[in-house]
Design a protein around this motif. Structure first.
Motif, mmCIF file in Angstrom:
data_model
loop_
_atom_site.group_PDB
_atom_site.id
_atom_site.type_symbol
_atom_site.label_atom_id
_atom_site.label_comp_id
_atom_site.label_asym_id
_atom_site.label_seq_id
_atom_site.Cartn_x
_atom_site.Cartn_y
_atom_site.Cartn_z
ATOM 1 N N ILE A 189 6.319 -9.630 -21.081
ATOM 2 C CA ILE A 189 5.444 -10.213 -22.093
ATOM 3 C C ILE A 189 5.745 -11.691 -22.309
ATOM 4 O O ILE A 189 4.835 -12.525 -22.384
ATOM 5 C CB ILE A 189 5.540 -9.429 -23.416
ATOM 6 C CG1 ILE A 189 5.020 -8.001 -23.210
ATOM 7 C CG2 ILE A 189 4.735 -10.129 -24.506
ATOM 8 C CD1 ILE A 189 5.134 -7.125 -24.442
ATOM 9 N N ASP A 190 7.026 -12.038 -22.400
ATOM 10 C CA ASP A 190 7.382 -13.451 -22.598
ATOM 11 C C ASP A 190 6.920 -14.315 -21.436
ATOM 12 O O ASP A 190 6.369 -15.401 -21.638
ATOM 13 C CB ASP A 190 8.893 -13.600 -22.796
ATOM 14 C CG ASP A 190 9.339 -13.196 -24.191
ATOM 15 O OD1 ASP A 190 8.489 -13.198 -25.098
ATOM 16 O OD2 ASP A 190 10.522 -12.865 -24.363
ATOM 17 N N SER A 191 7.150 -13.855 -20.209
ATOM 18 C CA SER A 191 6.732 -14.642 -19.043
ATOM 19 C C SER A 191 5.212 -14.713 -18.966
ATOM 20 O O SER A 191 4.652 -15.727 -18.528
ATOM 21 C CB SER A 191 7.308 -14.050 -17.758
ATOM 22 O OG SER A 191 6.886 -12.713 -17.572
ATOM 23 N N LEU A 192 4.542 -13.653 -19.398
ATOM 24 C CA LEU A 192 3.075 -13.670 -19.435
ATOM 25 C C LEU A 192 2.597 -14.716 -20.435
ATOM 26 O O LEU A 192 1.683 -15.500 -20.134
ATOM 27 C CB LEU A 192 2.545 -12.287 -19.810
ATOM 28 C CG LEU A 192 1.022 -12.117 -19.888
ATOM 29 C CD1 LEU A 192 0.377 -12.366 -18.536
ATOM 30 C CD2 LEU A 192 0.672 -10.718 -20.393
ATOM 31 N N LYS A 193 3.224 -14.763 -21.593
ATOM 32 C CA LYS A 193 2.867 -15.752 -22.606
ATOM 33 C C LYS A 193 3.120 -17.160 -22.091
ATOM 34 O O LYS A 193 2.287 -18.063 -22.247
ATOM 35 C CB LYS A 193 3.672 -15.492 -23.878
ATOM 36 C CG LYS A 193 3.441 -16.501 -24.991
ATOM 37 C CD LYS A 193 2.016 -16.430 -25.524
ATOM 38 C CE LYS A 193 1.827 -17.345 -26.727
ATOM 39 N NZ LYS A 193 0.442 -17.312 -27.252
ATOM 40 N N GLN A 194 4.263 -17.351 -21.432
ATOM 41 C CA GLN A 194 4.635 -18.673 -20.928
ATOM 42 C C GLN A 194 3.720 -19.131 -19.801
ATOM 43 O O GLN A 194 3.531 -20.338 -19.593
ATOM 44 C CB GLN A 194 6.083 -18.648 -20.461
ATOM 45 C CG GLN A 194 7.088 -18.501 -21.594
ATOM 46 C CD GLN A 194 8.483 -18.184 -21.122
ATOM 47 O OE1 GLN A 194 8.767 -18.233 -19.919
ATOM 48 N NE2 GLN A 194 9.372 -17.845 -22.048
ATOM 49 N N SER A 195 3.138 -18.179 -19.080
ATOM 50 C CA SER A 195 2.255 -18.544 -17.966
ATOM 51 C C SER A 195 0.957 -19.176 -18.448
ATOM 52 O O SER A 195 0.269 -19.871 -17.697
ATOM 53 C CB SER A 195 1.930 -17.307 -17.119
ATOM 54 O OG SER A 195 1.004 -16.452 -17.786
ATOM 55 N N GLY A 196 0.607 -18.908 -19.709
ATOM 56 C CA GLY A 196 -0.646 -19.433 -20.248
ATOM 57 C C GLY A 196 -1.870 -18.680 -19.773
ATOM 58 O O GLY A 196 -3.003 -19.097 -20.036
ATOM 59 N N VAL A 197 -1.655 -17.557 -19.073
ATOM 60 C CA VAL A 197 -2.759 -16.749 -18.554
ATOM 61 C C VAL A 197 -2.946 -15.534 -19.459
ATOM 62 O O VAL A 197 -2.006 -14.767 -19.675
ATOM 63 C CB VAL A 197 -2.484 -16.279 -17.112
ATOM 64 C CG1 VAL A 197 -3.624 -15.407 -16.609
ATOM 65 C CG2 VAL A 197 -2.296 -17.484 -16.195
ATOM 66 N N ASN A 198 -4.134 -15.371 -19.990
ATOM 67 C CA ASN A 198 -4.433 -14.213 -20.820
ATOM 68 C C ASN A 198 -4.922 -13.055 -19.968
ATOM 69 O O ASN A 198 -5.771 -13.234 -19.083
ATOM 70 C CB ASN A 198 -5.490 -14.551 -21.869
ATOM 71 C CG ASN A 198 -4.921 -15.322 -23.040
ATOM 72 O OD1 ASN A 198 -3.729 -15.208 -23.340
ATOM 73 N ND2 ASN A 198 -5.749 -16.118 -23.690
ATOM 74 N N ILE A 199 -4.394 -11.867 -20.230
ATOM 75 C CA ILE A 199 -4.885 -10.656 -19.582
ATOM 76 C C ILE A 199 -5.277 -9.672 -20.675
ATOM 77 O O ILE A 199 -4.412 -8.958 -21.215
ATOM 78 C CB ILE A 199 -3.833 -10.031 -18.642
ATOM 79 C CG1 ILE A 199 -3.439 -11.011 -17.548
ATOM 80 C CG2 ILE A 199 -4.368 -8.737 -18.032
ATOM 81 C CD1 ILE A 199 -2.482 -10.456 -16.531
ATOM 82 N N PRO A 200 -6.541 -9.615 -21.057
ATOM 83 C CA PRO A 200 -6.963 -8.650 -22.070
ATOM 84 C C PRO A 200 -6.542 -7.233 -21.678
ATOM 85 O O PRO A 200 -6.720 -6.820 -20.532
ATOM 86 C CB PRO A 200 -8.486 -8.806 -22.090
ATOM 87 C CG PRO A 200 -8.714 -10.221 -21.648
ATOM 88 C CD PRO A 200 -7.661 -10.477 -20.622
ATOM 89 N N THR A 201 -5.975 -6.515 -22.641
ATOM 90 C CA THR A 201 -5.373 -5.215 -22.377
ATOM 91 C C THR A 201 -6.041 -4.139 -23.222
ATOM 92 O O THR A 201 -6.179 -4.303 -24.444
ATOM 93 C CB THR A 201 -3.867 -5.251 -22.690
ATOM 94 O OG1 THR A 201 -3.233 -6.235 -21.867
ATOM 95 C CG2 THR A 201 -3.219 -3.899 -22.442
#
Length: 263
Positions: free
Chosen positions: A189-201
């Motif tokens: 989750i942290d790396s996803l947030k840091q990537s700046g890419v949103n993935i609607p779940t």
């Protein structure tokens, strides 16, 4: 109502597995007449499942035929790989199914079929073990998928205690305490947030789920919300079975359609 084409138990050679891998595929009725690149959904099976489960038990072809006919969803191409009881991870002992799907199968499908290569038209969903796999793959490779769905996904922070996981565990159990920590959904989750890419779940589970998996879905939804990452949580009447999944996949397909329309 025109019916789509279902091709069951096809094979391709996977470099990651160093052998042939099975998959099934649904092609919409206008696949051969409409010159377009179709949006693509990867649909993952659960434990002790295979590439036929979503067709034979989930009747996914009938669902797609009807929803496309009613214009509730666009004409999706849907790929259903066979991943055994791999939990969709790369394991030195039990083969590299994550790489086989993310790299080998994805490249083969895009070369072989008229599907879009754009992230904005690529989605992934799964049930139970596949719900875990879909989330882990989507979060680990955020530039490859635009949205993800998990139905009764095995979502937990710690490696499940033996009394809870006996339903799934066998001699091919690929997790140790070390690689569970590495493959834990929450750790992405942290790396996803840091990537700046949103993935609607889209998270869904029955409140009668005999494995109690709704608690993990609630926990993940809470963490995503805390990070301001888009997610929907649906705890509904139902158990850990095909009756629940056959209905909920309709909602996931509508969710993916809404994402496409926003794009």
């Amino acid at each position: 109502m025109e019916k789509g084409f279902v091709h069951e138990s096809l094979v391709f050679y996977s470099e990651s597995l160093r052998r042939y891998m099975k998959y099934s595929i649904y092609l919409p009725s206008n696949y051969e007449s409409d010159f377009r690149k179709f949006p693509l959904v990867y649909l993952l099976h659960g434990y002790n499942g295979n590439e036929l489960n979503w067709i034979q038990k989930g009747r996914i072809d009938q669902t797609l035929n009807y929803m496309i006919y009613k214009q509730e969803i666009p004409p999706f191409v849907v790929v259903m790989p066979d991943a055994g009881n791999s939990w969709y991870i790369d394991s030195s002992e039990y083969n590299k199914y994550e790489s086989a799907i993310v790299n080998d199968l994805a490249n083969y499908i895009e070369d072989r079929y008229e599907v879009s290569s754009e992230r904005e038209n690529r989605f992934i969903c799964g049930l139970s073990m596949g719900g875990y796999g879909a989330l882990k793959i989507a979060y680990k490779y955020p530039t490859k998928f635009y949205a993800v769905g998990s139905l009764s996904g095995v979502i937990t922070r710690q490696i499940p205690p033996k009394e809870r996981i006996d339903t799934f565990r066998n001699d091919n159990w690929p997790f140790t305490s070390e690689n569970w920590e590495k493959e834990n959904i929450f750790n992405y989750i942290d790396s996803l947030k840091q990537s700046g890419v949103n993935i609607p779940t889209y998270l869904s589970c029955g409140y009668d789920d005999f494995l109690g998996l709704y608690s993990g879905a609630c926990d993940l939804h809470h963490q995503l919300q805390m990070k301001k990452l888009p997610s929907e949580l649906h705890i509904k009447e139902g158990n850990h079975n095909w009756k629940f999944w056959k209905e909920e996949i309709k909602e996931v397909l509508k969710f993916f359609t809404k994402i496409i329309e926003l794009y």
